[in-house]
Design a protein around this motif. Structure first.
Motif, PDB file in Angstrom:
ATOM      1  N   LEU A  38      77.846  14.450  71.129  1.00 55.24           N
ATOM      2  CA  LEU A  38      77.266  15.725  71.575  1.00 55.24           C
ATOM      3  C   LEU A  38      77.188  16.722  70.424  1.00 55.24           C
ATOM      4  N   ILE A  39      78.222  16.758  69.604  1.00 50.50           N
ATOM      5  CA  ILE A  39      78.197  17.641  68.422  1.00 50.50           C
ATOM      6  C   ILE A  39      77.081  17.208  67.478  1.00 50.50           C
ATOM      7  N   GLY A  40      76.975  15.887  67.259  1.00 48.34           N
ATOM      8  CA  GLY A  40      75.927  15.362  66.390  1.00 48.34           C
ATOM      9  C   GLY A  40      74.534  15.675  66.914  1.00 48.34           C
ATOM     10  N   ALA A  41      74.345  15.550  68.236  1.00 43.99           N
ATOM     11  CA  ALA A  41      73.047  15.850  68.846  1.00 43.99           C
ATOM     12  C   ALA A  41      72.704  17.329  68.687  1.00 43.99           C
ATOM     13  N   PHE A  42      73.707  18.184  68.815  1.00 40.79           N
ATOM     14  CA  PHE A  42      73.487  19.630  68.641  1.00 40.79           C
ATOM     15  C   PHE A  42      73.078  19.937  67.200  1.00 40.79           C
ATOM     16  N   VAL A  43      73.773  19.332  66.244  1.00 45.73           N
ATOM     17  CA  VAL A  43      73.440  19.545  64.825  1.00 45.73           C
ATOM     18  C   VAL A  43      72.028  19.061  64.537  1.00 45.73           C
ATOM     19  N   ALA A  44      71.679  17.858  65.048  1.00 49.04           N
ATOM     20  CA  ALA A  44      70.335  17.309  64.834  1.00 49.04           C
ATOM     21  C   ALA A  44      69.270  18.212  65.450  1.00 49.04           C
ATOM     22  N   HIS A  45      69.554  18.735  66.642  1.00 49.98           N
ATOM     23  CA  HIS A  45      68.611  19.645  67.304  1.00 49.98           C
ATOM     24  C   HIS A  45      68.390  20.899  66.467  1.00 49.98           C
ATOM     25  N   GLN A  46      69.468  21.440  65.913  1.00 44.60           N
ATOM     26  CA  GLN A  46      69.340  22.635  65.076  1.00 44.60           C
ATOM     27  C   GLN A  46      68.542  22.341  63.815  1.00 44.60           C
ATOM     28  N   LEU A  47      68.746  21.171  63.236  1.00 45.29           N
ATOM     29  CA  LEU A  47      67.994  20.790  62.038  1.00 45.29           C
ATOM     30  C   LEU A  47      66.505  20.674  62.335  1.00 45.29           C
ATOM     31  N   ARG A  64      66.906  13.263  56.211  1.00 45.53           N
ATOM     32  CA  ARG A  64      68.106  12.763  55.546  1.00 45.53           C
ATOM     33  C   ARG A  64      69.367  13.391  56.130  1.00 45.53           C
ATOM     34  N   LEU A  65      69.289  14.671  56.473  1.00 47.50           N
ATOM     35  CA  LEU A  65      70.442  15.348  57.075  1.00 47.50           C
ATOM     36  C   LEU A  65      70.724  14.819  58.479  1.00 47.50           C
ATOM     37  N   ILE A  66      69.655  14.534  59.233  1.00 48.18           N
ATOM     38  CA  ILE A  66      69.825  13.954  60.570  1.00 48.18           C
ATOM     39  C   ILE A  66      70.447  12.561  60.461  1.00 48.18           C
ATOM     40  N   ALA A  67      69.955  11.765  59.498  1.00 48.03           N
ATOM     41  CA  ALA A  67      70.498  10.420  59.284  1.00 48.03           C
ATOM     42  C   ALA A  67      71.970  10.492  58.871  1.00 48.03           C
ATOM     43  N   LEU A  68      72.307  11.454  58.014  1.00 41.78           N
ATOM     44  CA  LEU A  68      73.693  11.632  57.591  1.00 41.78           C
ATOM     45  C   LEU A  68      74.580  12.027  58.773  1.00 41.78           C
ATOM     46  N   THR A  69      74.058  12.901  59.630  1.00 42.63           N
ATOM     47  CA  THR A  69      74.795  13.319  60.830  1.00 42.63           C
ATOM     48  C   THR A  69      75.066  12.132  61.743  1.00 42.63           C
ATOM     49  N   ALA A  70      74.040  11.303  61.970  1.00 45.42           N
ATOM     50  CA  ALA A  70      74.183  10.114  62.821  1.00 45.42           C
ATOM     51  C   ALA A  70      75.212   9.143  62.232  1.00 45.42           C
ATOM     52  N   PHE A  71      75.181   8.981  60.906  1.00 43.79           N
ATOM     53  CA  PHE A  71      76.128   8.075  60.249  1.00 43.79           C
ATOM     54  C   PHE A  71      77.561   8.585  60.384  1.00 43.79           C
ATOM     55  N   LEU A  72      77.754   9.891  60.212  1.00 49.69           N
ATOM     56  CA  LEU A  72      79.085  10.475  60.334  1.00 49.69           C
ATOM     57  C   LEU A  72      79.626  10.345  61.753  1.00 49.69           C
ATOM     58  N   VAL A  73      78.744  10.551  62.745  1.00 47.48           N
ATOM     59  CA  VAL A  73      79.150  10.383  64.151  1.00 47.48           C
ATOM     60  C   VAL A  73      79.583   8.944  64.398  1.00 47.48           C
ATOM     61  N   PHE A  74      78.787   7.997  63.901  1.00 39.41           N
ATOM     62  CA  PHE A  74      79.113   6.578  64.063  1.00 39.41           C
ATOM     63  C   PHE A  74      80.433   6.235  63.380  1.00 39.41           C
ATOM     64  N   LEU A  75      80.604   6.711  62.131  1.00 39.47           N
ATOM     65  CA  LEU A  75      81.816   6.409  61.371  1.00 39.47           C
ATOM     66  C   LEU A  75      83.066   6.986  62.037  1.00 39.47           C
ATOM     67  N   LEU A  76      82.983   8.242  62.462  1.00 36.25           N
ATOM     68  CA  LEU A  76      84.116   8.880  63.129  1.00 36.25           C
ATOM     69  C   LEU A  76      84.449   8.167  64.445  1.00 36.25           C
ATOM     70  N   SER A  77      83.411   7.748  65.168  1.00 35.20           N
ATOM     71  CA  SER A  77      83.622   7.047  66.443  1.00 35.20           C
ATOM     72  C   SER A  77      84.329   5.715  66.220  1.00 35.20           C
ATOM     73  N   VAL A  78      83.902   4.976  65.195  1.00 35.81           N
ATOM     74  CA  VAL A  78      84.515   3.674  64.891  1.00 35.81           C
ATOM     75  C   VAL A  78      85.968   3.850  64.486  1.00 35.81           C
ATOM     76  N   ILE A  79      86.236   4.828  63.618  1.00 36.70           N
ATOM     77  CA  ILE A  79      87.610   5.072  63.152  1.00 36.70           C
ATOM     78  C   ILE A  79      88.513   5.482  64.314  1.00 36.70           C
ATOM     79  N   THR A  80      88.013   6.414  65.138  1.00 34.19           N
ATOM     80  CA  THR A  80      88.799   6.898  66.278  1.00 34.19           C
ATOM     81  C   THR A  80      89.076   5.773  67.274  1.00 34.19           C
TER      82      THR A  80
END
Length: 201
Positions: A38-47, A64-80
């Motif tokens: 949800l945080i990632g979707a909000f950031v992407a929407h703002q971008l 590129r910023l949207i792609a970076l946001t999606a990657f960070l969301v995925f990475l954080l989700s996997v780690i968590t």
């Protein structure tokens, strides 16, 4: 005597279930992953809202910023998910990496990686409007495919996300909203259900 017999049968069934299903998947990790989404979707929407120009292309900074946001969301989700699942498995005396969890991972990754490659090909050919439906559809299929090796609720999560992916295909242009519903709201919903059904035991 009969009571002892029934108890033995119950223990055998539990042992068989544990050997064929990875039951230490954390429901709370689904909730956290949904919040990340949800945080990632909000950031992407703002971008997207702040993007200068008519279209967002492959070469643009916004993309590129949207792609970076999606990657960070995925990475954080996997780690968590990994950390919380490890903690739950340790609590219940179950190994995180065993034959069942390997089968779970393989069956989950085959549709997921296929969908990821397909999404990249769509990006390359500038079919941006199909990215959200495709990622939802393949993620849903990954969940359904892996569900036979873990908690049954994962199957229902997958089916729900598949339905959202099909609806998103009909309503092109609302990709961020469907992403938020599929990866955000659905994860929080099913994560909460799984948490109260399994994590609190």
């Amino acid at each position: 005597m009969e009571e002892q017999y029934l108890k033995d049968i119950s223990e055998i069934k539990n042992m068989m279930s544990k050997s064929s299903q990875f039951i230490s998947l954390s429901g709370f990790s689904g909730i956290i992953a949904g919040i990340y989404a949800l945080i990632g979707a909000f950031v992407a929407h703002q971008l997207i809202e702040n993007h200068e120009g008519t279209y967002i292309t492959w070469e643009s900074t916004t993309f590129r910023l949207i792609a970076l946001t999606a990657f960070l969301v995925f990475l954080l989700s996997v780690i968590t998910t990994g950390m919380l699942t490890y903690s739950k498995a340790k609590k219940h005396g179950e190994k995180v990496w065993n034959a069942t969890s390997r089968r779970l991972m393989v069956n989950f990754l085959i549709p997921l990686v296929t969908g990821g490659i397909f999404a990249l090909l769509l990006l390359r050919h500038e079919h941006y409007e199909l990215i959200a439906p495709v990622t939802l559809l393949f993620y849903g299929m990954a969940c359904v495919n892996a569900s036979k090796y873990t908690l049954r609720d994962v199957r229902y999560l997958g089916l729900t996300v598949i339905i959202l992916g099909l609806i998103a295909t009909e309503f092109i242009g609302y990709g961020i909203q469907f992403w938020a519903m599929g990866f955000g709201v659905c994860h929080i919903l099913y994560g909460t259900i799984m948490y109260y059904k399994y994590d609190r035991k």
